[in-house]
Design a protein around this motif. Structure first.
Motif, PDB file in Angstrom:
ATOM      1  N   UNK A  40       0.831  -1.203   0.000  1.00  0.00           N
ATOM      2  CA  UNK A  40       0.000   0.000   0.000  1.00  0.00           C
ATOM      3  C   UNK A  40       0.864   1.251   0.000  1.00  0.00           C
ATOM      4  N   UNK A  41       0.335   2.362  -0.521  1.00  0.00           N
ATOM      5  CA  UNK A  41       1.100   3.618  -0.497  1.00  0.00           C
ATOM      6  C   UNK A  41       1.405   4.033   0.935  1.00  0.00           C
ATOM      7  N   UNK A  42       2.647   4.487   1.166  1.00  0.00           N
ATOM      8  CA  UNK A  42       3.042   4.905   2.509  1.00  0.00           C
ATOM      9  C   UNK A  42       2.684   6.357   2.780  1.00  0.00           C
ATOM     10  N   UNK A  43       2.621   7.169   1.726  1.00  0.00           N
ATOM     11  CA  UNK A  43       2.390   8.598   1.882  1.00  0.00           C
ATOM     12  C   UNK A  43       0.952   8.950   1.508  1.00  0.00           C
ATOM     13  N   UNK A  44       0.380   9.879   2.250  1.00  0.00           N
ATOM     14  CA  UNK A  44      -0.965  10.343   1.937  1.00  0.00           C
ATOM     15  C   UNK A  44      -0.900  11.294   0.753  1.00  0.00           C
ATOM     16  N   UNK A  45      -1.920  11.237  -0.109  1.00  0.00           N
ATOM     17  CA  UNK A  45      -2.024  12.113  -1.268  1.00  0.00           C
ATOM     18  C   UNK A  45      -3.002  13.232  -0.938  1.00  0.00           C
ATOM     19  N   UNK A  46      -2.467  14.360  -0.477  1.00  0.00           N
ATOM     20  CA  UNK A  46      -3.315  15.471  -0.052  1.00  0.00           C
ATOM     21  C   UNK A  46      -4.011  16.156  -1.220  1.00  0.00           C
ATOM     22  N   UNK A  47      -3.669  15.784  -2.443  1.00  0.00           N
ATOM     23  CA  UNK A  47      -4.297  16.405  -3.614  1.00  0.00           C
ATOM     24  C   UNK A  47      -5.682  15.857  -3.889  1.00  0.00           C
ATOM     25  N   UNK A  48      -6.032  14.762  -3.222  1.00  0.00           N
ATOM     26  CA  UNK A  48      -7.306  14.103  -3.496  1.00  0.00           C
ATOM     27  C   UNK A  48      -8.037  13.766  -2.207  1.00  0.00           C
ATOM     28  N   UNK A  49      -9.342  14.026  -2.190  1.00  0.00           N
ATOM     29  CA  UNK A  49     -10.203  13.693  -1.058  1.00  0.00           C
ATOM     30  C   UNK A  49     -11.309  12.792  -1.570  1.00  0.00           C
ATOM     31  N   UNK A  50     -11.509  11.643  -0.928  1.00  0.00           N
ATOM     32  CA  UNK A  50     -12.574  10.719  -1.306  1.00  0.00           C
ATOM     33  C   UNK A  50     -13.616  10.637  -0.196  1.00  0.00           C
ATOM     34  N   UNK A  51     -14.869  10.919  -0.544  1.00  0.00           N
ATOM     35  CA  UNK A  51     -15.973  10.767   0.387  1.00  0.00           C
ATOM     36  C   UNK A  51     -16.617   9.408   0.204  1.00  0.00           C
ATOM     37  N   UNK A  52     -16.678   8.601   1.264  1.00  0.00           N
ATOM     38  CA  UNK A  52     -17.099   7.205   1.161  1.00  0.00           C
ATOM     39  C   UNK A  52     -18.297   6.974   2.070  1.00  0.00           C
ATOM     40  N   UNK A  53     -19.355   6.422   1.514  1.00  0.00           N
ATOM     41  CA  UNK A  53     -20.552   6.141   2.303  1.00  0.00           C
ATOM     42  C   UNK A  53     -21.699   5.756   1.400  1.00  0.00           C
ATOM     43  N   UNK A  54     -22.919   6.093   1.826  1.00  0.00           N
ATOM     44  CA  UNK A  54     -24.113   5.781   1.043  1.00  0.00           C
ATOM     45  C   UNK A  54     -24.702   7.084   0.504  1.00  0.00           C
ATOM     46  N   UNK A  55     -26.040   7.140   0.361  1.00  0.00           N
ATOM     47  CA  UNK A  55     -26.656   8.335  -0.222  1.00  0.00           C
ATOM     48  C   UNK A  55     -26.488   9.563   0.669  1.00  0.00           C
ATOM     49  N   UNK A  56     -26.333   9.376   1.984  1.00  0.00           N
ATOM     50  CA  UNK A  56     -26.092  10.524   2.862  1.00  0.00           C
ATOM     51  C   UNK A  56     -24.777  11.208   2.506  1.00  0.00           C
ATOM     52  N   UNK A  57     -23.781  10.415   2.098  1.00  0.00           N
ATOM     53  CA  UNK A  57     -22.513  10.992   1.669  1.00  0.00           C
ATOM     54  C   UNK A  57     -22.625  11.597   0.278  1.00  0.00           C
ATOM     55  N   UNK A  58     -23.293  10.898  -0.635  1.00  0.00           N
ATOM     56  CA  UNK A  58     -23.419  11.444  -1.989  1.00  0.00           C
ATOM     57  C   UNK A  58     -24.214  12.743  -1.986  1.00  0.00           C
ATOM     58  N   UNK A  59     -25.082  12.919  -0.972  1.00  0.00           N
ATOM     59  CA  UNK A  59     -25.836  14.162  -0.864  1.00  0.00           C
ATOM     60  C   UNK A  59     -24.960  15.371  -0.570  1.00  0.00           C
ATOM     61  N   UNK A  60     -23.732  15.129  -0.104  1.00  0.00           N
ATOM     62  CA  UNK A  60     -22.795  16.222   0.180  1.00  0.00           C
ATOM     63  C   UNK A  60     -21.929  16.562  -1.024  1.00  0.00           C
ATOM     64  N   UNK A  61     -22.053  15.791  -2.121  1.00  0.00           N
ATOM     65  CA  UNK A  61     -21.120  15.884  -3.240  1.00  0.00           C
ATOM     66  C   UNK A  61     -20.994  17.295  -3.805  1.00  0.00           C
ATOM     67  N   UNK A  62     -22.121  17.932  -4.122  1.00  0.00           N
ATOM     68  CA  UNK A  62     -22.073  19.262  -4.733  1.00  0.00           C
ATOM     69  C   UNK A  62     -21.379  20.265  -3.820  1.00  0.00           C
ATOM     70  N   UNK A  63     -21.759  20.245  -2.546  1.00  0.00           N
ATOM     71  CA  UNK A  63     -21.168  21.191  -1.588  1.00  0.00           C
ATOM     72  C   UNK A  63     -19.688  20.882  -1.346  1.00  0.00           C
ATOM     73  N   UNK A  64     -19.321  19.595  -1.286  1.00  0.00           N
ATOM     74  CA  UNK A  64     -17.931  19.219  -1.063  1.00  0.00           C
ATOM     75  C   UNK A  64     -17.062  19.647  -2.238  1.00  0.00           C
ATOM     76  N   UNK A  65     -17.558  19.438  -3.449  1.00  0.00           N
ATOM     77  CA  UNK A  65     -16.790  19.813  -4.638  1.00  0.00           C
ATOM     78  C   UNK A  65     -16.513  21.311  -4.655  1.00  0.00           C
ATOM     79  N   UNK A  66     -17.544  22.099  -4.336  1.00  0.00           N
ATOM     80  CA  UNK A  66     -17.371  23.557  -4.309  1.00  0.00           C
ATOM     81  C   UNK A  66     -16.462  23.974  -3.156  1.00  0.00           C
ATOM     82  N   UNK A  67     -16.596  23.317  -2.015  1.00  0.00           N
ATOM     83  CA  UNK A  67     -15.811  23.698  -0.842  1.00  0.00           C
ATOM     84  C   UNK A  67     -14.322  23.481  -1.077  1.00  0.00           C
TER      85      UNK A  67
END
Length: 667
Positions: free
Chosen positions: A376-403
């Motif tokens: 596995x990668x040893x270093x964190x990639x701060x250039x990318x953020x992944x939101x993981x969950x169900x529809x409650x998480x996908x409901x944040x997608x638009x706001x997260x992308x803009x944020x």
């Protein structure tokens, strides 16, 4: 002794600060008593003293009769290191599955874990002496875990190492002694920030001493040291008189504290992420800690001119007006400057404190062996953020992308909110616990073949996952579903045409997420669709824990967003209580990396932040501990767009910035 902390200023005597003879005598008497105690133990030299201090601490457990250093069957009496066991206490250190390591009591049947190491809280830093054995009798062994706060016995790996030689003693001190038994040794680790500030601002000139005025036991060769409320010397803030750098003892202790915080396991590039004075919850408090501690013997660039000071927030000047290479804070954010960090790093390296972490853990390709056995990668990639969950998480997608686009670093947000999916399916979709397929034969073309899969998809349209069948010769393709089947049967379609492949039962499908996104910053909200009348909060909390464990970097960047109950889950239902228990477990497990959106939604703070006026129904719901109707969509399950935007704006974004992961854009 005086109750307030004291500074000992070790420079010349031009500052006009005079010693307090009464306190010096008392302090010296106390040091004499300590030296007498060490002499009584017949310990010669600093190394022996350090080793004794470490191994005599509260970490020690009752001795074991034997230590096993190879994989064992944990049942039946057997010969270990030349000795036949008989209800023996044995340290098991090298099982093929590191989950099994620990201290056991042997038996004719299955062995049992020893009572003093049979729960999660009893494992980390356990140290035992080995009483017998042909080759290993007399050795000392320690057990440790990678993340004590989230460690679960039986689910997470336990490491073991022999201690006793010089390098082991340094490692032992770093892991078991340095600042972790009493976090309050580090000023910024105080629960009350005001108290941290007061400890510094109270330590003014009258209680600073210099050896040039009166001899203070233990201060010979020191430039600056900090004395605590009981006269004890700070393990960290000790600068030597020769060059203003940290003393060797302070470096070892500082190194241990960094190691205990998980900052050094991946070695390269991690020191810049360590906790410095400015890492107080409120940056204004951090400023107060520094600026409130100004005297004529110390300065900030705003008080007196200093070459290079235009880049500094605070610097320490020594007896000949030289600046300490270590204690320099940047004007940008109050953290150690890059030059100071580099100098601290080199000083630690000179003491061979860092080298065990280079190469021995991280492979040349930048990967390391994850606890699940993968590279596995040893270093964190701060250039990318992944939101993981169900529809409650996908409901944040638009706001997260803009944020995230509005952060100084402008990372990319990736939405992995799998609507309708229960916890096991979400873990499978990211590869944390992959889909296990039944036996089938692939098509020779790219057409889909119906297969059985565990876990199931859950309800709602499943995603189409790209990945590969984990065979000796992997077969790439997509895992999807049959559109015309109301049960959403799982299908596999190979990526390109070829000879039919017979796939044996038990083959795993590995999604590309496991190879492409594991180094990302994770934001987790996994498992809400698994809430039912039978699962407990502890069982539900396993989904976020397993997703957290799957994150690859050794020093992870993971936030966990807590759950909220649907309208149908009233306070008297098992589902409601399970969610409350789940949130409590996650809050304790993940600490400052946990976001309590339920509290924000039900405390009235959401209405204040969003500029909304609660209705009577909203007030009634909040009084009952339920989500206000005005913040929910008509289905009673999902937040409105306004509420979702508020979660991101008022909870997620401030947390990402306060943790120091990202910054506000420049004005």
């Amino acid at each position: 002794m005086a109750e307030d902390p004291k500074f000992i200023w070790l420079g010349n005597n031009t500052l006009g600060h005079q010693p307090d003879p009464v306190q010096i005598v008392a302090w010296a008497d106390e040091k004499d008593e300590r030296l007498a105690a060490i002499d009584a133990l017949d310990i010669e030299g600093r190394l022996e003293a350090v080793e004794s201090t470490a191994t005599a601490g509260q970490i020690s457990k009752a001795p074991v009769q034997l230590v096993a250093t190879s994989n064992l069957a944990l049942s039946g009496e057997q010969t270990i290191d030349g000795v036949l066991t008989s209800a023996s206490r044995v340290a098991v250190t090298n099982q093929s599955s590191a989950l099994q390591n620990g201290i056991y009591v042997t038996a004719a049947g299955a062995w049992s874990r020893a009572a003093d190491m049979n729960t999660s809280a009893k494992v980390n830093l356990t140290t035992v002496l080995v009483e017998a054995g042909v080759s290993r009798g007399g050795q000392t062994w320690k057990f440790w875990v990678s993340d004590p706060e989230s460690f679960t016995l039986g689910s997470d790996a336990i490491a073991a190492v022999k201690v006793g030689d010089a390098s082991s003693v340094l490692d032992y001190v770093g892991v078991e002694v340095a600042g972790k038994s009493d976090k309050a040794q580090n000023l910024a680790d105080l629960t009350d920030i005001t108290e941290a500030a007061q400890r510094i601002t109270d330590a003014q000139t009258s209680d600073r001493q210099t050896p040039g005025n009166e001899s203070v036991d233990g201060t010979d060769g020191l430039w600056l040291a900090v004395r605590g409320p009981n006269g004890e010397m700070s393990p960290h803030l000790q600068l030597r008189s020769t060059d203003g750098r940290f003393t060797v003892d302070a470096l070892i202790d500082l190194f241990g504290s960094m190691e205990g915080a998980g900052l050094l396991l991946s070695y390269a590039g991690k020191l810049a992420q360590s906790a410095n004075l400015s890492d107080l919850e409120n940056p204004e408090d951090a400023a107060h800690v520094i600026t409130g501690a100004q005297t004529s013997g110390r300065h900030t660039p705003g008080n007196e001119p200093l070459e290079g000071a235009e880049k500094l927030w605070f610097a320490l000047r020594g007896p000949n007006s030289e600046t300490s290479p270590h204690l320099q804070l940047s004007k940008v954010d109050g953290r150690f400057t890059a030059e100071a960090l580099a100098d601290i790093f080199q000083s630690m390296e000179a003491q061979a404190l860092l080298r065990p972490y280079a190469g021995a853990i991280i492979a040349p390709d930048g990967t390391y062996t994850h606890q699940d056995g993968s590279a596995a990668p040893a270093e964190v990639d701060m250039r990318n953020i992944s939101g993981i969950g169900s529809s409650s998480m996908s409901g944040l997608n638009t706001s997260m992308t803009a944020m995230v686009a509005g952060l100084a670093e402008a990372p990319t947000y990736h939405d992995y909110g799998y609507g309708g999916k229960h916890g096991p399916a979400i873990l499978a979709c990211i590869g944390a616990e992959p889909f296990i397929l039944g036996a089938f034969t692939t098509a020779t073309d790219t057409s889909a073949v119906v297969v059985t899969a565990s876990p199931g998809w859950g309800y709602g349209p499943p995603p189409v996952l790209t990945g590969y069948l984990n065979l000796e010769t992997p077969v790439r393709g997509t895992l999807g579903y049959e559109y015309n089947d109301p049960d959403y049967s799982v299908t596999f379609a190979r990526e390109g045409a070829g000879a039919a492949v017979s796939v044996p039962e038990g083959t795993a499908f590995i999604p590309d997420f496991a190879d492409t996104r594991r180094a990302d910053v994770f934001i987790l909200n996994v498992g809400k669709n698994s809430v039912n009348s039978t699962l407990t909060g502890a069982e539900l909390a396993e989904y976020n824990r397993k997703a957290w464990a799957f994150a690859a970097p050794i020093f992870k960047r993971v936030l966990v967003i807590g759950q909220y109950p649907n309208t149908s889950y009233t306070p008297e239902t098992n589902q409601f209580q399970s969610i409350m228990d789940w949130n409590a477990i996650d809050a304790e497990r993940f600490g400052r990396f946990f976001i309590d959106q339920y509290d924000w939604l039900t405390s009235g703070q959401a209405f204040t932040d969003l500029g909304l006026t609660p209705t009577t129904d909203d007030t009634t719901a909040m009084a009952a501990g339920s989500i206000p109707p005005q913040l929910l969509q008509g289905d009673g399950q999902h937040l409105t767009g306004t509420a979702s935007s508020g979660v991101v704006t008022y909870l997620v974004r401030p947390k990402l910035i306060s943790l120091g992961w990202y910054k506000e854009p420049s004005a």
